[in-house]
Write an enzyme that holds these catalytic residues in place. Structure first.
Site, mmCIF file in Angstrom:
data_model
loop_
_atom_site.group_PDB
_atom_site.id
_atom_site.type_symbol
_atom_site.label_atom_id
_atom_site.label_comp_id
_atom_site.label_asym_id
_atom_site.label_seq_id
_atom_site.Cartn_x
_atom_site.Cartn_y
_atom_site.Cartn_z
ATOM 1 C CG HIS A 103 -1.885 -1.100 1.273
ATOM 2 N ND1 HIS A 103 -2.729 -1.409 0.221
ATOM 3 C CD2 HIS A 103 -2.123 -2.024 2.232
ATOM 4 C CE1 HIS A 103 -3.439 -2.487 0.544
ATOM 5 N NE2 HIS A 103 -3.089 -2.874 1.750
ATOM 6 C CB CYS A 104 4.220 2.015 1.026
ATOM 7 S SG CYS A 104 5.204 3.500 1.287
#
Length: 351
Positions: A142-143
């Protein structure tokens, strides 16, 4: 490019399994406030040791990614924002972290995540050298380069791929197979317009992050319903995996093997059995090995106490099915006997 310790050659007798005790997050019980089992990585290693698959001196020790390493993918602005505890609290979803001095947050939360990130970068090089590698941590999908979230503070998948593209001759195309229960919006944003990267993502369509913009980067989107079970799941993964690898032939396959698809996971909302997860990992390795594509596996999300045992069982299964092999001291004994047998047979043909 600058020399990085992450690309130093580990001893040939080491398995391409990357880990460090530094992976595990422990401080004052605060980690218990997140559904994440913050010690799962160490537990996986302990199970593998109990089964005599590995020993400490036979695995590759992960090293922490330095700021210079992180800047290969991240903006300096983003890395500076991590110096604020409240930012890290929001990313890791552990609210009390906001009230800790940042030096504590750096040491207790971010250093373990930087070490896992270093582990993924190391495993990328190892996978190309050895045909496969597993980072027992990582998978922070998710980064992206300038934004963290969903427990992911560093974009390790993006970093591993960028490192390979920049530093390993002959690696110019990558496929990401993301089978965590959540959409992998971080690497999707990072590689949005990059024709060198092909993304297949299978996820529960109703849960976090629901990033519509990032979805445009997915070449094969497998949107799953609540409570999807083994037979439908494995059939879809198999079909789309074959399609993905037939459509685009990569120099490396990055496999985000989240175990939060497990039945009963509080965040994933899917209903896959432990056996289903083991079968899934086998499908991915089989498809890649059959085509001679190196595989880098990261463990990603998985929020239940039994997750560590399942990851270990899956690695044991990959070994027992011959999909991952040990380097051993030179060719193993059985292999030597086979070679002797083969050469004797070849000689008998000649006589």
């Amino acid at each position: 490019p600058h020399r990085t310790e992450l690309y130093e050659e580990p001893p040939p007798r080491c398995w391409p399994i990357v880990y460090s005790p530094e992976y595990n997050i422990t401080f004052m019980g605060l980690e218990k406030l997140h559904p994440f089992d913050a010690g799962k990585w160490g537990k996986v290693i302990n199970f593998l040791k109990e089964e005599k698959l590995i020993a400490d001196d036979l695995i590759v020790q992960a090293r922490e990614a330095t700021e210079e390493d992180l800047l290969v993918a991240h903006t300096r602005r983003y890395l500076n924002r991590l110096k604020w505890s409240f930012v890290v609290a929001a990313i890791t979803e552990i609210p009390p972290v906001a009230f800790l001095p940042n030096f504590v947050v750096q040491r207790k939360v971010l250093k373990p995540l930087r070490t896992q990130t270093g582990g993924t970068i190391m495993a990328g090089k190892l996978a190309v050298d050895r045909g496969w590698a597993i980072n027992v941590g990582g998978g922070f999908h998710h980064c992206s380069s300038d934004k963290g979230g969903g427990f992911c503070a560093y974009a390790d998948i993006t970093l591993a791929i960028k490192f390979l593209f920049e530093r390993v001759p002959g690696v110019s195309k990558a496929t990401i197979i993301d089978l965590d229960a959540h959409q992998g919006n971080g690497h999707e944003r990072d590689f949005m317009d990059d024709p060198r990267v092909y993304i297949m993502d299978a996820y529960n369509r109703y849960i976090y992050p629901g990033d519509g913009f990032a979805k445009r980067a997915i070449k094969r989107r497998v949107e799953l319903e609540w409570g999807t079970e083994d037979s439908e799941y494995l059939q879809k993964v198999h079909t789309h995996l074959e399609g993905a690898l037939n459509e685009f032939s990569p120099d490396i396959l990055v496999y985000n093997a989240g175990t939060d698809i497990l039945d009963g996971d509080p965040l994933g909302g899917l209903a896959i059995s432990p056996q289903g997860i083991v079968r899934r990992d086998e499908l991915v390795f089989r498809a890649a090995r059959r085509r001679g594509v190196p595989v880098l596996m990261v463990t990603s999300g998985g929020y239940q106490k039994r997750t560590a045992r399942i990851i270990a069982d899956s690695i044991l299964n990959l070994h027992s099915t011959g999909l991952i092999q040990l380097p051993g001291p030179g060719p193993g004994r059985a292999r030597l006997e086979q070679m002797v047998h083969d050469s004797a047979r070849d000689l008998s043909h000649l006589s």
